[in-house]
Design a protein around this motif. Sequence first.
Motif, PDB file in Angstrom:
ATOM      1  N   LYS A 275     -29.521 -31.547  -4.268  1.00 53.52           N
ATOM      2  CA  LYS A 275     -28.641 -32.487  -4.974  1.00 53.52           C
ATOM      3  C   LYS A 275     -27.848 -33.323  -3.980  1.00 53.52           C
ATOM      4  O   LYS A 275     -27.651 -34.532  -4.186  1.00 53.52           O
ATOM      5  CB  LYS A 275     -27.701 -31.725  -5.900  1.00 53.52           C
ATOM      6  N   ALA A 276     -27.380 -32.697  -2.896  1.00 54.52           N
ATOM      7  CA  ALA A 276     -26.615 -33.427  -1.883  1.00 54.52           C
ATOM      8  C   ALA A 276     -27.442 -34.525  -1.244  1.00 54.52           C
ATOM      9  O   ALA A 276     -26.946 -35.628  -0.977  1.00 54.52           O
ATOM     10  CB  ALA A 276     -26.100 -32.456  -0.823  1.00 54.52           C
ATOM     11  N   ALA A 277     -28.723 -34.242  -0.990  1.00 54.80           N
ATOM     12  CA  ALA A 277     -29.605 -35.223  -0.350  1.00 54.80           C
ATOM     13  C   ALA A 277     -29.814 -36.460  -1.224  1.00 54.80           C
ATOM     14  O   ALA A 277     -30.106 -37.552  -0.709  1.00 54.80           O
ATOM     15  CB  ALA A 277     -30.944 -34.572  -0.025  1.00 54.80           C
ATOM     16  N   LYS A 278     -29.659 -36.296  -2.532  1.00 58.74           N
ATOM     17  CA  LYS A 278     -29.901 -37.401  -3.458  1.00 58.74           C
ATOM     18  C   LYS A 278     -28.619 -38.148  -3.845  1.00 58.74           C
ATOM     19  O   LYS A 278     -28.672 -39.129  -4.595  1.00 58.74           O
ATOM     20  CB  LYS A 278     -30.561 -36.869  -4.728  1.00 58.74           C
ATOM     21  N   MET A 279     -27.475 -37.710  -3.349  1.00 57.06           N
ATOM     22  CA  MET A 279     -26.207 -38.313  -3.746  1.00 57.06           C
ATOM     23  C   MET A 279     -26.014 -39.685  -3.113  1.00 57.06           C
ATOM     24  O   MET A 279     -26.461 -39.941  -1.995  1.00 57.06           O
ATOM     25  CB  MET A 279     -25.040 -37.406  -3.339  1.00 57.06           C
ATOM     26  N   ALA A 280     -25.316 -40.534  -3.848  1.00 57.70           N
ATOM     27  CA  ALA A 280     -24.950 -41.853  -3.327  1.00 57.70           C
ATOM     28  C   ALA A 280     -23.910 -41.693  -2.224  1.00 57.70           C
ATOM     29  O   ALA A 280     -23.322 -40.628  -2.041  1.00 57.70           O
ATOM     30  CB  ALA A 280     -24.407 -42.716  -4.459  1.00 57.70           C
ATOM     31  N   GLU A 281     -23.645 -42.753  -1.505  1.00 60.31           N
ATOM     32  CA  GLU A 281     -22.728 -42.695  -0.375  1.00 60.31           C
ATOM     33  C   GLU A 281     -21.314 -42.300  -0.794  1.00 60.31           C
ATOM     34  O   GLU A 281     -20.589 -41.651  -0.033  1.00 60.31           O
ATOM     35  CB  GLU A 281     -22.692 -44.056   0.324  1.00 60.31           C
ATOM     36  N   ASP A 282     -20.932 -42.700  -2.014  1.00 62.34           N
ATOM     37  CA  ASP A 282     -19.573 -42.399  -2.467  1.00 62.34           C
ATOM     38  C   ASP A 282     -19.510 -41.144  -3.333  1.00 62.34           C
ATOM     39  O   ASP A 282     -18.557 -40.929  -4.073  1.00 62.34           O
ATOM     40  CB  ASP A 282     -18.994 -43.578  -3.241  1.00 62.34           C
ATOM     41  N   GLU A 283     -20.529 -40.285  -3.261  1.00 61.00           N
ATOM     42  CA  GLU A 283     -20.554 -39.028  -3.985  1.00 61.00           C
ATOM     43  C   GLU A 283     -20.526 -37.856  -3.011  1.00 61.00           C
ATOM     44  O   GLU A 283     -21.047 -37.940  -1.900  1.00 61.00           O
ATOM     45  CB  GLU A 283     -21.810 -38.895  -4.837  1.00 61.00           C
ATOM     46  N   ALA A 284     -19.933 -36.718  -3.456  1.00 62.44           N
ATOM     47  CA  ALA A 284     -19.927 -35.514  -2.633  1.00 62.44           C
ATOM     48  C   ALA A 284     -19.524 -34.316  -3.486  1.00 62.44           C
ATOM     49  O   ALA A 284     -18.967 -34.464  -4.576  1.00 62.44           O
ATOM     50  CB  ALA A 284     -18.975 -35.650  -1.449  1.00 62.44           C
ATOM     51  N   PHE A 285     -19.821 -33.124  -2.977  1.00 62.68           N
ATOM     52  CA  PHE A 285     -19.312 -31.894  -3.567  1.00 62.68           C
ATOM     53  C   PHE A 285     -17.903 -31.657  -3.044  1.00 62.68           C
ATOM     54  O   PHE A 285     -17.579 -31.963  -1.892  1.00 62.68           O
ATOM     55  CB  PHE A 285     -20.180 -30.691  -3.163  1.00 62.68           C
ATOM     56  N   ILE A 286     -17.063 -31.076  -3.885  1.00 61.97           N
ATOM     57  CA  ILE A 286     -15.749 -30.628  -3.442  1.00 61.97           C
ATOM     58  C   ILE A 286     -15.515 -29.227  -3.977  1.00 61.97           C
ATOM     59  O   ILE A 286     -15.917 -28.901  -5.103  1.00 61.97           O
ATOM     60  CB  ILE A 286     -14.623 -31.594  -3.898  1.00 61.97           C
ATOM     61  N   THR A 287     -14.907 -28.385  -3.149  1.00 59.26           N
ATOM     62  CA  THR A 287     -14.718 -26.996  -3.530  1.00 59.26           C
ATOM     63  C   THR A 287     -13.383 -26.492  -3.009  1.00 59.26           C
ATOM     64  O   THR A 287     -12.584 -27.246  -2.443  1.00 59.26           O
ATOM     65  CB  THR A 287     -15.890 -26.143  -2.997  1.00 59.26           C
TER      66      THR A 287
END
Length: 335
Positions: A275-287
């Motif tokens: 999923k991370a590899a497919k994310m747009a530049e302004d997307e990310a996981f946060i934890t």
Amino acid sequence: MKNIFTWFPALLYGIIISVRNAFYDWGWFKSHHFDKPKTIVVGNLAVGGTGKSPLVAYLIHHASWNNSVGILSRGYGRISKGFKWVELSSAAAEVGDEPLTYKTTFPQMHVAVCESRVTGIQQMIEQIPEIETVILDDAFQHRALKADFNIICTTYDQPYFEDHLMPMGRLREWRSGIERADAVVVTRCPSMLDHQQIDRFQLEIRKPVFFASIRYGKPQGIQEFSHMSWHALAGIADPSLFFEQVKKIGVMKSTQSYPDHHRFTQAELHDLNTKAAKMAEDEAFITTHKDYVRLQAAYQEFPDLANKLAYLPMEMYFLKREAEFWSLLNQSLTR
């Protein structure tokens, strides 16, 4: 219907706990007290997230302990046994996520894990004699240790005095266990409290009561993140406040909750990395910070996840009477 099936197990559990505590109170089971180091227990009456870890971090951050302080934890969820020092290079699976979080936050602190808190303290001071104070995370029910100062955490929304014994509720022992506490910190409070809200707790708790809340910092990670759309992940007991905060710092596109202290499987890590590899530049996981240190061990194998993962720092602060708290604590430690 649920109460019918949980009342009797809760009563049986309560009887067992009462007998155990009575044996310690009568001296039939031995409690060990250390003249040196001084010992501070941060604990609770309920299972789950009550704010112990932020309070331990607060104690470290706001006192002039220097290198004379140590942190001792059971290291819940670790695969190792016995006494073990926590190093910056340690894996969460070996030492537990909370102790590793303490070590990464305070690299100069002496952090250790041990199931037996008495054995753990003995090992700490044998190896580092200059340790003068040990803060113990989640040791209130560890009656084999007689601490110099016991702090109980209870949450504003789910106070212990409105709860019940497991499995009927979340309490580890009867509410009367609060009598062993020297202070009670009500955590996760609203930033503003009126007299009626304060009186509600002070009337129920016949101990010094203090009120604390949580504030958050900027997202941290390998990359610098700003103006992001977030996919929030949390493996903590109650992620509600974390999810609420994520909404305030950007667009929250999705949420995923895991059990407390969740150990991520290879399949889960592979899925997150994909999923991370497919994310747009302004997307990310946060934890959360605890989840972040658990995931760090997978960075080399899953680089896309590493580059698209941030954690949200948090800290506890007192709403009022902070000076009174420190006065009470210092008086207990100098007796």
